[in-house]
Design an enzyme around this catalytic site. Structure first.
Site, PDB file in Angstrom:
ATOM      1  N   GLU A  93     -26.391  46.058 -16.126  1.00 28.69           N
ATOM      2  CA  GLU A  93     -25.853  46.585 -14.870  1.00 28.69           C
ATOM      3  C   GLU A  93     -24.464  47.126 -15.111  1.00 28.69           C
ATOM      4  O   GLU A  93     -24.000  47.176 -16.244  1.00 28.69           O
ATOM      5  CB  GLU A  93     -25.861  45.490 -13.796  1.00 28.69           C
ATOM      6  CG  GLU A  93     -25.052  44.252 -14.131  1.00 28.69           C
ATOM      7  CD  GLU A  93     -25.042  43.230 -13.000  1.00 28.69           C
ATOM      8  OE1 GLU A  93     -25.099  43.612 -11.827  1.00 28.69           O
ATOM      9  OE2 GLU A  93     -24.959  42.040 -13.312  1.00 28.69           O
ATOM     10  N   ARG A 142     -26.742  32.897  -1.989  1.00 31.24           N
ATOM     11  CA  ARG A 142     -26.219  33.218  -3.331  1.00 31.24           C
ATOM     12  C   ARG A 142     -24.893  32.504  -3.583  1.00 31.24           C
ATOM     13  O   ARG A 142     -24.615  32.058  -4.701  1.00 31.24           O
ATOM     14  CB  ARG A 142     -26.065  34.739  -3.478  1.00 31.24           C
ATOM     15  CG  ARG A 142     -25.860  35.179  -4.897  1.00 31.24           C
ATOM     16  CD  ARG A 142     -25.998  36.683  -5.063  1.00 31.24           C
ATOM     17  NE  ARG A 142     -25.013  37.414  -4.279  1.00 31.24           N
ATOM     18  CZ  ARG A 142     -25.003  38.741  -4.142  1.00 31.24           C
ATOM     19  NH1 ARG A 142     -25.932  39.474  -4.731  1.00 31.24           N
ATOM     20  NH2 ARG A 142     -24.078  39.336  -3.430  1.00 31.24           N
ATOM     21  N   LYS A 183     -22.050  35.061  -8.796  1.00 31.01           N
ATOM     22  CA  LYS A 183     -20.904  35.911  -8.458  1.00 31.01           C
ATOM     23  C   LYS A 183     -19.611  35.121  -8.703  1.00 31.01           C
ATOM     24  O   LYS A 183     -18.878  34.760  -7.771  1.00 31.01           O
ATOM     25  CB  LYS A 183     -21.017  36.385  -7.005  1.00 31.01           C
ATOM     26  CG  LYS A 183     -20.653  37.852  -6.854  1.00 31.01           C
ATOM     27  CD  LYS A 183     -21.119  38.395  -5.537  1.00 31.01           C
ATOM     28  CE  LYS A 183     -20.311  39.586  -5.087  1.00 31.01           C
ATOM     29  NZ  LYS A 183     -20.103  40.656  -6.057  1.00 31.01           N
TER      30      LYS A 183
HETATM   31  N1  PLP Z   1     -23.891  43.489  -9.578  1.00 31.28           N
HETATM   32  C1  PLP Z   1     -22.626  43.057  -9.563  1.00 31.28           C
HETATM   33  C2  PLP Z   1     -22.009  42.660 -10.839  1.00 31.28           C
HETATM   34  C3  PLP Z   1     -21.920  43.010  -8.349  1.00 31.28           C
HETATM   35  O1  PLP Z   1     -20.662  42.587  -8.315  1.00 31.28           O
HETATM   36  C4  PLP Z   1     -22.557  43.413  -7.164  1.00 31.28           C
HETATM   37  C5  PLP Z   1     -21.868  43.337  -5.882  1.00 31.28           C
HETATM   38  O2  PLP Z   1     -22.001  42.440  -5.140  1.00 31.28           O
HETATM   39  C6  PLP Z   1     -23.888  43.846  -7.231  1.00 31.28           C
HETATM   40  C7  PLP Z   1     -24.513  43.871  -8.455  1.00 31.28           C
HETATM   41  C8  PLP Z   1     -24.611  44.266  -6.007  1.00 31.28           C
HETATM   42  O3  PLP Z   1     -25.008  43.152  -5.274  1.00 31.28           O
HETATM   43  P1  PLP Z   1     -25.215  43.233  -3.710  1.00 31.28           P
HETATM   44  O4  PLP Z   1     -26.215  44.295  -3.483  1.00 31.28           O
HETATM   45  O5  PLP Z   1     -25.720  41.894  -3.350  1.00 31.28           O
HETATM   46  O6  PLP Z   1     -23.906  43.556  -3.127  1.00 31.28           O
HETATM   47  C1  COI Z   2     -19.846  44.205  -3.672  1.00 28.88           C
HETATM   48  O1  COI Z   2     -20.553  45.201  -3.779  1.00 28.88           O
HETATM   49  O2  COI Z   2     -19.762  43.564  -2.624  1.00 28.88           O
HETATM   50  C2  COI Z   2     -19.065  43.701  -4.782  1.00 28.88           C
HETATM   51  O3  COI Z   2     -18.709  42.575  -4.755  1.00 28.88           O
HETATM   52  C3  COI Z   2     -18.734  44.576  -5.889  1.00 28.88           C
HETATM   53  C4  COI Z   2     -17.271  44.506  -6.175  1.00 28.88           C
HETATM   54  C5  COI Z   2     -17.090  44.945  -7.564  1.00 28.88           C
HETATM   55  C6  COI Z   2     -16.474  45.279  -5.185  1.00 28.88           C
END
Ligand code: PLP
Ligand code: COI
Length: 341
Positions: free
Chosen positions: A220, A82, A184
């Site tokens: 989200e 990612r 991200k």
């Molecule tokens: N959505 C957003 C905007 C996020 O910042 C995060 C955190 O990483 C997620 C979703 C959840 O993603 P992940 O499960 O890969 O941490």
């Molecule tokens: C994560 O879950 O790792 C994120 O990056 C979310 C962040 C808003 C702390």
């Protein structure tokens, strides 16, 4: 190895300076070897791409201590992938998977004393990031870049741990169609600070963002994807090209189908349907799964049937299975766990 003297079960989701971090530089078309450093300060040009035009992206993953004392990470290959996708969209050089994994192994090993012990509820949060460090004044990609990985022990993302939270529908949009919602990028979070602060000042834990094009479908929150449970026990999660493809959500879809035998629907979720779900949660690395008890949209208040006291039964099972896999108490699917120590 002796762990640091910290009251692990009392820490929140904050930054704590640890002993080592990894850093590599990209110059003249190639990455340096990179390695561990102790200095937590970074020196860059005053005209750095990151400072002028927000050329930066990041990742978030966790390291866990298992009962036998070993230290592992969860699906870091997906974070590496990612980060590469984010880098391409922001005109930055990709961090090779080999370097990402080497950084991960070295940084966590060197900071093993900071990885919270098994059973404390705390984990080691790993924050890899990449940014334009060289000077630009016209709008253009920076001539040089830094890849940096820091770690910090963390507790629950939301105060109160797994108590249901109250959220509100934001009047602001998070991501435009064909924009950067699916990567991200730091810029996605900078623009969420104002609506985030507004929500907090009104007593809400988070915002629910709707799709920017029609403002009718659920996207989200600022930092997590949504999970919904229908009356007949199906798991529903929004499908959209403008949300972050959460690794937690993708893992939970697998867990729901393969471990719990649930039916799963990944599809557009109209906001009008939200009142019909019996359990609602948000999921992500930081959030794990946190239950939502109430969603306010202006004067409309949606009280989730699972209530304000505890997480509903389906999300509880999902959470227990996922955390069980991450903590080594439930057998993981092939390739999900990377052992560090
Ligand atoms: N959505 C957003 C905007 C996020 O910042 C995060 C955190 O990483 C997620 C979703 C959840 O993603 P992940 O499960 O890969 O941490
Ligand atoms: C994560 O879950 O790792 C994120 O990056 C979310 C962040 C808003 C702390």
């Amino acid at each position: 190895m002796e762990k640091k003297d910290i009251k692990w079960s009392e820490i929140g989701f904050g930054y704590m300076r640890t002993d080592y971090r990894f850093q590599a530089e990209w110059n003249d078309g190639k990455w340096s070897e990179g390695g561990l450093i102790t200095d937590d300060k970074i020196t860059i040009s005053e005209c750095a791409g990151v400072l002028q035009y927000a050329q930066t992206c990041f990742e978030g993953l966790k390291a866990y201590t298992w009962k036998d004392g070993s230290i592992v990470t969860f699906r870091p290959d997906l974070n590496a992938e990612r980060l590469q996708r984010s880098a391409r969209r922001l005109m930055m050089p990709e961090v090779p998977t080999e370097m990402f994994m080497r950084a991960l192994d070295e940084t966590i090993k060197a900071n093993a004393a900071w990885v919270p012990p098994y059973g404390t509820g705390a984990t080691l949060y790993v924050r890899p990031f990449l940014f334009g460090s060289g000077p630009v004044i016209g709008v253009a990609p920076a001539p040089s870049y830094i890849f940096h990985m820091l770690v910090t022990p963390v507790g629950p993302y939301f105060k109160g741990g797994i108590k249901p939270i109250v959220i509100c529908v934001s009047d602001y949009d998070r991501a435009a169609p064909h924009g950067t919602g699916d990567i991200k990028a730091g810029l996605n979070y900078a623009m969420s600070l104002y609506p985030g602060q507004l929500a907090h000042s009104r007593g809400y834990a988070e915002n629910m963002f709707l799709d920017a094009a029609t403002r009718t479908n659920v996207e989200e929150t600022g930092g997590a994807n949504f999970l919904f449970v229908t009356k007949d026990g199906k798991l529903v999660t929004p499908k959209s090209s403008t949300i972050l493809p959460s690794i937690t959500r993708r893992s939970l879809v697998h867990v729901a189908k393969e471990y719990l035998g649930l039916e799963v629907e990944e599809r557009v979720v109209p906001f009008d349907e939200v009142k019909d779900f019996v359990e609602i949660g948000v999921c992500g690395t930081a959030a794990v799964i946190s239950p939502v008890g109430e969603i306010d949209n202006g004067d409309e208040k949606i009280m989730v049937p699972s209530g304000m006291e505890a997480m509903g039964p389906v999300l509880t099972k999902l959470r227990e299975t996922l955390v069980g896999i991450q903590m080594g108490d439930v057998k993981a699917p092939e390739g999900w766990i990377r052992k560090i120590l």
